[in-house]
Design a protein around this motif. Structure first.
Motif, PDB file in Angstrom:
ATOM      1  N   TYR A 240       0.836  -1.200   0.000  1.00 52.58           N
ATOM      2  CA  TYR A 240       0.000   0.000   0.000  1.00 52.58           C
ATOM      3  C   TYR A 240       0.872   1.252   0.000  1.00 52.58           C
ATOM      4  O   TYR A 240       1.914   1.304   0.664  1.00 52.58           O
ATOM      5  CB  TYR A 240      -0.903   0.022   1.235  1.00 52.58           C
ATOM      6  CG  TYR A 240      -1.943  -1.073   1.252  1.00 52.58           C
ATOM      7  CD1 TYR A 240      -3.126  -0.940   0.529  1.00 52.58           C
ATOM      8  CD2 TYR A 240      -1.758  -2.226   2.003  1.00 52.58           C
ATOM      9  CE1 TYR A 240      -4.094  -1.935   0.548  1.00 52.58           C
ATOM     10  CE2 TYR A 240      -2.710  -3.222   2.032  1.00 52.58           C
ATOM     11  CZ  TYR A 240      -3.878  -3.083   1.295  1.00 52.58           C
ATOM     12  OH  TYR A 240      -4.826  -4.071   1.311  1.00 52.58           O
ATOM     13  N   PRO A 241       0.450   2.307  -0.668  1.00 54.79           N
ATOM     14  CA  PRO A 241       1.263   3.534  -0.731  1.00 54.79           C
ATOM     15  C   PRO A 241       1.157   4.404   0.520  1.00 54.79           C
ATOM     16  O   PRO A 241       2.011   5.261   0.750  1.00 54.79           O
ATOM     17  CB  PRO A 241       0.706   4.268  -1.952  1.00 54.79           C
ATOM     18  CG  PRO A 241      -0.721   3.806  -2.040  1.00 54.79           C
ATOM     19  CD  PRO A 241      -0.717   2.373  -1.574  1.00 54.79           C
ATOM     20  N   GLN A 247      -5.757   4.978  -1.012  1.00 55.88           N
ATOM     21  CA  GLN A 247      -5.025   5.298  -2.229  1.00 55.88           C
ATOM     22  C   GLN A 247      -4.207   6.568  -2.025  1.00 55.88           C
ATOM     23  O   GLN A 247      -4.499   7.401  -1.165  1.00 55.88           O
ATOM     24  CB  GLN A 247      -5.976   5.461  -3.407  1.00 55.88           C
ATOM     25  CG  GLN A 247      -6.956   6.614  -3.287  1.00 55.88           C
ATOM     26  CD  GLN A 247      -7.927   6.640  -4.461  1.00 55.88           C
ATOM     27  OE1 GLN A 247      -8.141   5.633  -5.128  1.00 55.88           O
ATOM     28  NE2 GLN A 247      -8.520   7.800  -4.700  1.00 55.88           N
ATOM     29  N   SER A 248      -3.153   6.703  -2.824  1.00 52.18           N
ATOM     30  CA  SER A 248      -2.263   7.842  -2.698  1.00 52.18           C
ATOM     31  C   SER A 248      -2.905   9.089  -3.292  1.00 52.18           C
ATOM     32  O   SER A 248      -3.996   9.049  -3.869  1.00 52.18           O
ATOM     33  CB  SER A 248      -0.947   7.549  -3.416  1.00 52.18           C
ATOM     34  OG  SER A 248      -1.176   7.429  -4.812  1.00 52.18           O
ATOM     35  N   THR A 250      -2.108  10.574  -5.856  1.00 53.02           N
ATOM     36  CA  THR A 250      -2.199  10.455  -7.316  1.00 53.02           C
ATOM     37  C   THR A 250      -3.258   9.443  -7.747  1.00 53.02           C
ATOM     38  O   THR A 250      -3.404   9.172  -8.937  1.00 53.02           O
ATOM     39  CB  THR A 250      -0.841  10.040  -7.889  1.00 53.02           C
ATOM     40  OG1 THR A 250      -0.461   8.767  -7.324  1.00 53.02           O
ATOM     41  CG2 THR A 250       0.226  11.072  -7.556  1.00 53.02           C
ATOM     42  N   GLN A 252      -3.271   6.217  -6.833  1.00 49.19           N
ATOM     43  CA  GLN A 252      -2.719   4.866  -6.891  1.00 49.19           C
ATOM     44  C   GLN A 252      -3.175   4.077  -5.663  1.00 49.19           C
ATOM     45  O   GLN A 252      -2.946   4.502  -4.526  1.00 49.19           O
ATOM     46  CB  GLN A 252      -1.197   4.920  -6.948  1.00 49.19           C
ATOM     47  CG  GLN A 252      -0.540   3.596  -7.253  1.00 49.19           C
ATOM     48  CD  GLN A 252       0.963   3.743  -7.425  1.00 49.19           C
ATOM     49  OE1 GLN A 252       1.566   4.691  -6.929  1.00 49.19           O
ATOM     50  NE2 GLN A 252       1.575   2.812  -8.142  1.00 49.19           N
ATOM     51  N   ARG A 253      -3.800   2.937  -5.880  1.00 52.66           N
ATOM     52  CA  ARG A 253      -4.327   2.142  -4.774  1.00 52.66           C
ATOM     53  C   ARG A 253      -3.298   1.161  -4.235  1.00 52.66           C
ATOM     54  O   ARG A 253      -3.193   0.954  -3.037  1.00 52.66           O
ATOM     55  CB  ARG A 253      -5.580   1.392  -5.221  1.00 52.66           C
ATOM     56  CG  ARG A 253      -6.282   0.681  -4.082  1.00 52.66           C
ATOM     57  CD  ARG A 253      -7.558   0.006  -4.550  1.00 52.66           C
ATOM     58  NE  ARG A 253      -8.199  -0.723  -3.471  1.00 52.66           N
ATOM     59  CZ  ARG A 253      -9.233  -1.536  -3.633  1.00 52.66           C
ATOM     60  NH1 ARG A 253      -9.761  -1.726  -4.850  1.00 52.66           N
ATOM     61  NH2 ARG A 253      -9.771  -2.162  -2.605  1.00 52.66           N
ATOM     62  N   LEU A 255       0.887  -0.349  -4.762  1.00 57.58           N
ATOM     63  CA  LEU A 255       2.195  -0.295  -5.406  1.00 57.58           C
ATOM     64  C   LEU A 255       2.577  -1.661  -5.968  1.00 57.58           C
ATOM     65  O   LEU A 255       3.355  -1.763  -6.910  1.00 57.58           O
ATOM     66  CB  LEU A 255       3.257   0.164  -4.408  1.00 57.58           C
ATOM     67  CG  LEU A 255       3.055   1.565  -3.813  1.00 57.58           C
ATOM     68  CD1 LEU A 255       4.146   1.880  -2.805  1.00 57.58           C
ATOM     69  CD2 LEU A 255       3.005   2.624  -4.905  1.00 57.58           C
ATOM     70  N   ASP A 256       2.027  -2.706  -5.384  1.00 62.59           N
ATOM     71  CA  ASP A 256       2.225  -4.074  -5.866  1.00 62.59           C
ATOM     72  C   ASP A 256       1.086  -4.920  -5.306  1.00 62.59           C
ATOM     73  O   ASP A 256       0.619  -4.697  -4.183  1.00 62.59           O
ATOM     74  CB  ASP A 256       3.572  -4.625  -5.408  1.00 62.59           C
ATOM     75  CG  ASP A 256       4.021  -5.837  -6.231  1.00 62.59           C
ATOM     76  OD1 ASP A 256       3.252  -6.274  -7.120  1.00 62.59           O
ATOM     77  OD2 ASP A 256       5.126  -6.349  -5.973  1.00 62.59           O
TER      78      ASP A 256
END
Length: 612
Positions: A240-241, A247-248, A250, A252-253, A255-256
């Motif tokens: 997780y970011p 989510q970040s 940006t 993004q939910r 990172l991997d």
């Protein structure tokens, strides 16, 4: 329980401002509250505890008294013996406390082989509770099943998997296992053919129709693709970011985000690879300078991942639950279905001689199954995994992991920060104390980051045994670095407030010689009397008296320095000098050790961290 112990418990409650995990307080003005049954069940199913009737939490734990304490105590005993199954055998006593009578009951922890303890009127599935923080939580039906499984050795891993045959196993893995068993355990396996070896190792078991079928343990250890039959017996990794898992900025939910399948050796290898590629490197301060290392020690990660895969609950109710590895910026979390099994508890995790395997057959198999591409096997089955994990983190200068047993799941959390950073070591050096052991420095660093420590968490963080932990904690109290609240099992420790020097900005070490010499005057006084006159703790008085005896500024009257009643007086040569200022005393005791005694009971050769 003694009256003094009760006073210490209540004093601790007043400091904390609320009930704690081991203590439940009820005013009980109208008799026994019905909720007491839940607390009795919870204490019995967890770590035991103390119930105090006659105190009002809403009024700062004031003693409100009881109209008929003898009847209340009798009713309490009756509730324990006739309304709970199995019956509870508490130690009940009426105390006189702050002018009022209160009833105190010590509830013992129930042996795992007898749990769960439940309220008969509600039945096992609705009347079973555990203690969580300062409250009681009802066990779910699945959790009751988990607790019941600890009464014996589960055999879920030995069950035949319907329709699974030897062709469902990876040939290379089967060959490697058979060769290793014939070599490492020749008495049991050397003279057997291939099928006989697999049967004795319980890779193959008899189905109801008499045919050989692969066991669940065999499928998980050696199967080509176990998830074909059990889709959720897998492991997921998510990075997780943000620390909250949201989510970040940006959008993004993740990172991997990967799902890892295959037999346990493959999942262990792939999980470590996923964590490794998402880790960054950090600079770690060592005795020789700085060196780069991964965020988390690989030994600790491997032990945690393997434990999750091997010790997870394999009963039918848990086969729909996967193992989850979650990475956040500030921590790494590993969750597995099923809590701790047998005699193992969070309190004794990692202690020598304390181990238990929920899946004994699977564990035994993986002792002889190598990790892919390596010579080492998946696990050692020696009960040393947790200790290796703690040692690896300690060597890396990191905080110990947090273990949480939720009955239905077990969670390991690795905090992502260096405990003994350059800034922290500078702070410890600024305390002005010489002779601190490594473990004491670790404890001070943890206390700086968190609020409290107790004996158990000190042992978990440092790896020392209980006796050394007690001695070192008491030494920190004596040095006035740490303040203690409560005693015995209720003892907790916090950093003691120390005013910073207006000149250097560091934290000066208090010199208690003047206060003790002034208190002595021309009298002979005991440690207890000196503690009362100076307002210092017994540990601090004892430490400084030891230093002053070595310096020759006080004499011991008698020959039992450990006794609180032993008396002290000014040394004769000391009486010849005025002792009104700290500087005068220091000038005559220039050779005195700055930190006092540094030899700890049970630790004849402690290690030290030298301030730079």
């Amino acid at each position: 329980m003694l009256d003094a112990e009760l006073g210490e418990i209540v004093a601790n409650l007043r400091v904390l401002g609320a009930d704690i995990a081991d203590v439940e307080v009820k005013s009980s003005g109208g008799g026994l509250p019905k909720s007491l049954r839940e607390t009795l069940s919870a204490f019995s199913n967890t770590r035991g505890g103390v119930v105090i009737l006659g105190l009002d939490e809403g009024r700062g734990f004031a003693a409100v008294g009881l109209t008929n304490p003898a009847k209340l105590a009798a009713d309490f005993a009756s509730m324990c013996s006739s309304e709970m199954d199995p019956p509870i055998k508490p130690l009940i006593r009426i105390h006189q406390f702050e002018g009022e009578r209160v009833v105190v009951a010590e509830i013992p922890e129930l042996d795992p082989a007898q749990r769960p303890c439940f309220y008969i009127g509600a039945g096992m599935h609705k009347g079973s509770f555990i203690r969580v923080s300062d409250g009681d939580r009802r066990l779910s039906a699945y959790e009751v099943q988990i607790v019941l499984s600890s009464r014996g050795q589960p055999r879920d891993d030995e069950q035949a998997v319907p329709g699974a045959e030897i062709g469902d196993l990876a040939p290379a893995g089967v060959d490697a296992l058979i060769a290793r068993l014939r070599t490492s355990r020749p008495y049991a396996f050397q003279d057997l053919d291939r099928l006989a070896v697999l049967r004795r190792a319980k890779v193959l078991v008899s189905a109801p129709d008499g045919k050989d079928e692969v066991s669940l343990a065999g499928l998980l250890a050696l199967g080509s693709y176990p998830q074909e039959r059990f889709p959720q017996l897998m492991l997921t990794f998510v990075h997780y970011p943000t620390a909250a898992g949201a989510q970040s900025a940006t959008g993004q939910r993740f990172l991997d985000n990967v799902a890892l399948e295959g037999p346990i050796p493959v999942m262990a290898r792939d999980a470590l690879a996923a964590i490794r590629r998402n880790m960054s490197r950090r600079a770690v301060v060592t005795g020789a300078g700085r060196q780069d290392s991964w965020e988390y020690p690989e030994t600790a990660l491997r032990e945690a991942v393997v434990n999750a895969l091997v010790h997870r609950d394999l009963s039918g109710s848990a086969r729909g639950t996967q193992i989850q590895v979650e990475m956040y910026p500030d921590r790494l979390v590993i969750k597995s279905p099923g809590g701790l099994f047998g005699p193992v508890t969070v309190d004794n995790l990692g202690e020598e001689g304390i181990s238990s395997a929920r899946n004994a057959t699977l564990m035994k198999l993986l002792e002889d199954v190598p990790l892919p591409g390596e010579t080492r096997t998946v696990c050692e089955n020696r009960g040393s995994g947790i200790r290796s994990m703690l040692d690896a983190l300690l060597s890396a200068g990191m905080s110990p992991p947090q273990f949480e047993d939720r009955v239905s799941s077990f969670i390991v959390t690795f905090p992502n920060h260096t405990l003994l950073s350059e800034e922290t070591l500078g702070w410890i050096s600024g305390l002005g104390e010489q002779g601190l052991s490594d473990s004491q420095c670790v404890a001070l660093a943890i206390l700086r980051e968190e609020e409290m420590l107790d004996n158990r968490s000190y042992r978990a963080a440092t790896g020392v045994d209980s006796r050394v932990a007690t001695t070192e904690l008491q030494d920190l109290v004596a040095r006035e670095l740490v303040a203690q609240s409560g005693t015995r099992r209720w003892a907790h420790y916090r950093l003691a407030p120390r005013p910073a020097s207006r000149i250097s900005g560091t934290t000066p070490r208090a010199d208690r010689r003047p206060a003790l010499l002034a208190a002595l005057g021309d009298e002979t006084l005991s440690r207890t009397e000196l503690a009362i006159r100076t307002g210092l703790s017994d540990q601090t008085v004892r430490r400084w008296l030891t230093i002053m005896r070595e310096e020759g500024t006080v004499d011991l009257v008698g020959n039992v320095p450990r006794s609180k009643s032993t008396r002290y007086r000014r040394a004769r040569q000391e009486a010849l000098f005025p002792t009104n200022t700290t500087d005068e005393i220091r000038s005559r005791t220039a050779t005195a050790p700055a930190g006092g005694p540094t030899s700890f009971a049970g630790n004849s050769s402690p290690r030290y961290v030298r301030p730079k």
